[in-house]
Design a protein around this motif. Structure first.
Motif, PDB file in Angstrom:
ATOM      1  N   ARG A 187       0.823  -1.216   0.000  1.00  0.00           N
ATOM      2  CA  ARG A 187       0.000   0.000   0.000  1.00  0.00           C
ATOM      3  C   ARG A 187       0.858   1.267   0.000  1.00  0.00           C
ATOM      4  NH1 ARG A 187      -1.149   3.264   4.008  1.00  0.00           N
ATOM      5  NH2 ARG A 187      -0.412   1.759   5.561  1.00  0.00           N
ATOM      6  N   THR A 206      -2.763  -4.924   0.887  1.00  0.00           N
ATOM      7  CA  THR A 206      -3.033  -4.162   2.106  1.00  0.00           C
ATOM      8  C   THR A 206      -3.917  -4.983   3.036  1.00  0.00           C
ATOM      9  OG1 THR A 206      -4.030  -2.151   3.011  1.00  0.00           O
ATOM     10  CG2 THR A 206      -5.014  -3.030   1.004  1.00  0.00           C
ATOM     11  N   GLN A 208      -6.039  -3.402   4.988  1.00  0.00           N
ATOM     12  CA  GLN A 208      -7.248  -2.602   5.140  1.00  0.00           C
ATOM     13  C   GLN A 208      -8.372  -3.171   4.278  1.00  0.00           C
ATOM     14  OE1 GLN A 208      -6.505   1.582   4.526  1.00  0.00           O
ATOM     15  NE2 GLN A 208      -4.603   1.561   5.723  1.00  0.00           N
ATOM     16  N   SER A 209      -9.468  -3.493   4.909  1.00  0.00           N
ATOM     17  CA  SER A 209     -10.575  -4.133   4.197  1.00  0.00           C
ATOM     18  C   SER A 209     -11.360  -3.149   3.317  1.00  0.00           C
ATOM     19  CB  SER A 209     -11.522  -4.795   5.198  1.00  0.00           C
ATOM     20  OG  SER A 209     -12.020  -3.830   6.120  1.00  0.00           O
ATOM     21  N   TYR A 211     -10.014  -0.361   1.719  1.00  0.00           N
ATOM     22  CA  TYR A 211      -9.051   0.513   1.048  1.00  0.00           C
ATOM     23  C   TYR A 211      -9.580   0.918  -0.334  1.00  0.00           C
ATOM     24  CZ  TYR A 211      -4.555   2.321  -0.568  1.00  0.00           C
ATOM     25  OH  TYR A 211      -3.553   3.130  -1.046  1.00  0.00           O
TER      26      TYR A 211
END
Length: 304
Positions: A187, A206, A208-209, A211
């Protein structure tokens, strides 16, 4: 009240085998002796049957009495029996069979070791990361997974999510090699770009779910998923950052390295290249000039 059990004499396997072989040889010789006695009696009987009783006295073979041929055939069978007992069974019995079997086993072991060594030299290095050991068995790795990176002599590659140097020819090489391919990155590396690079499919890793990325950028949660997303590309590229490089180094087939011949302060580093695993196949040196503040070399490594 309870008497002690008598100890049974113990015979080891070798002694037992010798006894069995001896008993077998005795039986073979007894049969041969019986055969010899019957042959003598039978030969005398055939002679008397022809000469005294007149049985078949008019029957001749090649001008000779028939019983001579009968005795010769029987004698041949007796000689064959003698040969079996004293030659075949003695020198080509169980021991001989075992010896031949042992030779074959030794030859097979040598061949197996040779094949193991050949496979060891050709097989890819197995991923040491526990995270990939099980999962990668179920997925097909891209045929030419390539790492592309610019690193200093002390393996520095960046600071504060930025490049430490600007080398015109290095950027041109990066563009030429990655054009029309999938580029895999973390990321932070993706966020260091002003916008997605043209003519390339971006795959961003990443945790982050939620993103958010521009249209056409693929977001995944692991390097394994990134490689799977690029499976139709004959040569996807790993472009950073440090942790992604570290994971990819266990799986990649090639490294395209720009080695900048200086040491720099940095917060991101490329893993050390193990030359027992990687073989240098190309090396092009560039000197300083008006567009290049530092000397550098384009290096290519391939997995041994």
């Amino acid at each position: 009240m309870f008497g002690k059990k008598k100890e049974q004499p113990q015979i080891d396997k070798e002694q037992l085998e010798l006894i069995k072989n001896a008993q077998k040889r005795i039986k073979q010789k007894k049969r041969l002796y019986v055969h010899f006695v019957i042959f003598l009696i039978g030969a005398v009987f055939l002679i008397l049957a022809n000469t005294v009783l007149g049985i078949g006295e008019d029957f001749k073979i090649l001008g000779k009495e028939w019983f001579l041929f009968a005795i010769l055939i029987w004698l041949f069978l007796l000689i064959y029996h003698i040969f079996n007992v004293f030659i075949t069974h003695r020198f080509m019995g169980k021991a001989w069979e075992q010896k031949q079997l042992d030779k074959l086993i030794v030859q097979q072991k040598i061949r197996i070791e040779k094949l193991k060594n050949e496979l060891k030299n050709e097989a890819p290095i197995i991923a040491k990361s526990e995270h990939y050991n099980d999962s990668l068995k179920k997925k097909e790795i891209a045929p030419e997974l390539t790492i592309i990176v610019a690193a200093a002599e002390n393996d520095a590659i960046g600071k504060d999510n930025k490049l430490i140097w600007h080398l015109s020819d290095d950027l041109k090489r990066f563009k030429s090699l990655t054009n029309r391919h999938h580029i895999i990155m973390g990321r932070k590396t993706f966020e260091s770009f002003p916008k997605p690079l043209p003519n390339r499919t971006h795959i961003v890793i990443t945790r982050q779910s939620d993103y958010k990325t521009p249209e056409g950028v693929i977001v995944v949660n692991s390097l394994e998923d990134a490689i799977n997303a690029a499976k139709n590309d004959p040569q996807p590229f790993i472009i950073g950052g440090g942790e992604i490089y570290k994971q990819a180094l266990l799986l990649a087939d090639r490294i395209e390295l720009t080695r900048v011949h200086e040491d720099f302060e940095a917060d991101t580093f490329f893993p050390e290249i193990d030359t027992s695993v990687w073989k240098e196949t190309a090396n092009i040196f560039h000197t300083k000039d008006e567009n290049h503040e530092y000397e550098f070399s384009f290096l290519t490594y391939e997995r041994r």
